[in-house]
Design an enzyme around this catalytic site. Structure first.
Site, PDB file in Angstrom:
ATOM      1  N   HIS A   1       3.569   3.579  12.607  1.00  0.00           N
ATOM      2  CA  HIS A   1       2.645   4.642  13.019  1.00  0.00           C
ATOM      3  C   HIS A   1       3.193   5.505  14.155  1.00  0.00           C
ATOM      4  CE1 HIS A   1      -0.968   1.968  11.534  1.00  0.00           C
ATOM      5  NE2 HIS A   1      -0.002   2.095  10.624  1.00  0.00           N
TER       6      HIS A   1
ATOM      7  N   GLU B   1      -5.175   1.705   2.599  1.00  0.00           N
ATOM      8  CA  GLU B   1      -5.107   0.522   3.457  1.00  0.00           C
ATOM      9  C   GLU B   1      -5.252   0.877   4.924  1.00  0.00           C
ATOM     10  OE1 GLU B   1      -3.193  -2.561   6.008  1.00  0.00           O
ATOM     11  OE2 GLU B   1      -2.609  -0.452   5.743  1.00  0.00           O
TER      12      GLU B   1
ATOM     13  N   ASP C   1      -0.323   4.348   1.002  1.00  0.00           N
ATOM     14  CA  ASP C   1      -0.751   5.358   1.963  1.00  0.00           C
ATOM     15  C   ASP C   1      -0.076   5.183   3.312  1.00  0.00           C
ATOM     16  OD1 ASP C   1      -2.291   2.969   2.272  1.00  0.00           O
ATOM     17  OD2 ASP C   1      -3.723   4.057   3.531  1.00  0.00           O
TER      18      ASP C   1
ATOM     19  N   HIS D   1       0.837  -1.202   0.000  1.00  0.00           N
ATOM     20  CA  HIS D   1       0.000   0.000   0.000  1.00  0.00           C
ATOM     21  C   HIS D   1       0.871   1.250   0.000  1.00  0.00           C
ATOM     22  CE1 HIS D   1       0.517   0.834   4.371  1.00  0.00           C
ATOM     23  NE2 HIS D   1       0.409  -0.464   4.555  1.00  0.00           N
TER      24      HIS D   1
END
Length: 363
Positions: free
Chosen positions: A338, A133, A75, A73
């Site tokens: 993250h 995603e 993103d 992905h």
């Protein structure tokens, strides 16, 4: 606005940094998709290339006996003051690249893009770089591709570039969230015998959770550890009122030998006899590792036999549902995904590139 240049023949370490430097928070991937599409069209040969929304797909048609899919992905989660990228050569983890998406999963994308331009593959290749995603499953670009271009999601094995610390992480756990609700009768707490306390009824739920013995399941040499946990609890009206409603959310992470229906049945059995309402609020199936498939076994061999079960859910579940053996394999510690200090060791980028080059080069 000009399209950012990506050099697919550059060291994938540098390509990782270049991808991180293109912001691509979910639903804002058009610029990075433009850059990936342009680079694939200009710097690779033998690929059919299509654009689907902010997803870019490429595949060869050489008539080779096996097809390998590389999927990642584009993103990221929202940026946390960590773009552009920054390289630190004397970090405690060694030579690392800091930045949003370095782990999840632009380093994996960089490896795939570099190999598309440089590997002499002994398999037909399909590359899928998709959008959205990191947000609601209904917006996941891979799901859109499955609906609109299902012929593109056909392969003998799929490799998802999710961070796995350089280990092959096979399959994935399923996940299920259930809301248990208790009712009662409201009353003044000074006259509690006139009421029926809904919060107290959740005590039996917590007792069963505390004594729950989770399974460990060995599938294809991968040990999956299940878990049943309370993740939210609520109830109460005021400081002097016996509550007449309460609820607890329970998350069940289950091994991929259970279907969603079997997982729901198991959770219902755990809390049977308590007289509570049971509502399934979210579910996603797991994915069997499929390591017995020849194409997957060859990947394990190329990686020196380093593999383990995937804890958590990833899009390998989608491939498993299509009957395609799928693994997670990419640079980066998933525990750093993250985070504000997200970072990837450059050595892992190099190692994953080397393993996949060897694997893709052998029939």
């Amino acid at each position: 606005m000009s399209v950012p240049h990506l050099d697919l023949h550059a060291d994938p370490i540098d390509l990782t940094a270049a991808l991180v430097d293109i912001p691509s928070v979910s639903e804002d991937e058009s610029v990075i998709a433009d850059a990936v599409e342009t680079a694939l069209r200009d710097q690779t040969t033998g690929f059919e290339i299509v654009r689907n929304g902010n997803a870019v797909l490429a595949r060869t048609h050489r008539g080779l006996p096996t097809r390998v899919m590389l999927a990642g992905h584009l993103d990221t989660v929202p940026i946390a003051d960590n773009v552009p990228s920054r390289r630190e050569r004397d970090h405690a983890d060694g030579d690392v690249i800091h930045g949003c998406g370095t782990v999840d999963m632009k380093s994996g994308d960089a490896v795939f893009l570099h190999l598309a331009a440089t590997v002499d593959a002994a398999h037909d290749l399909t590359l899928v770089f998709y959008d959205c995603e990191e947000i609601a499953a209904s917006k996941n670009g891979l799901g859109r591709i499955e609906r609109e271009l299902p012929e593109w999601l056909q392969a003998d094995v799929a490799i998802l570039g999710e961070p796995s610390g350089g280990f092959i992480e096979a399959g994935c756990q399923g996940t299920l969230r259930v809301r248990l609700t208790a009712g009662g009768t409201r009353a003044h707490s000074a006259r509690s015998w006139l009421g029926d306390n809904a919060v107290h009824k959740l005590g039996a739920v917590l007792d069963r959770l505390a004594s729950y013995e989770a399974r460990q399941v060995d599938i294809d040499g991968c040990v999956y550890r299940e878990g049943l946990q309370a993740v939210r609890i609520s109830g109460g009206v005021a400081g002097n009122v016996v509550p007449d409603a309460a609820e607890v959310d329970v998350n069940f992470r289950f091994a991929p030998d259970r279907s969603v229906e079997q997982a729901v049945g198991h959770v219902r059995n755990v809390f049977a006899g308590l007289g509570l309402g049971v509502e399934v609020t979210d579910s996603s199936p797991g994915a069997l590792p499929g390591l017995g498939a020849p194409a997957a076994a060859a990947l394990i061999e190329a990686a020196g036999g380093q593999f383990r079960a995937k804890y958590g859910w990833t899009d390998v579940s989608r491939f498993s549902a299509l009957g395609i053996p799928a693994v997670n394999y990419g640079p980066g510690d998933p525990n750093l995904a993250h985070k504000r200090d997200e970072r990837v060791p450059t050595a892992q980028i190099t190692d994953v590139t080397s393993v996949l080059r060897e694997y893709l080069s052998k029939a």
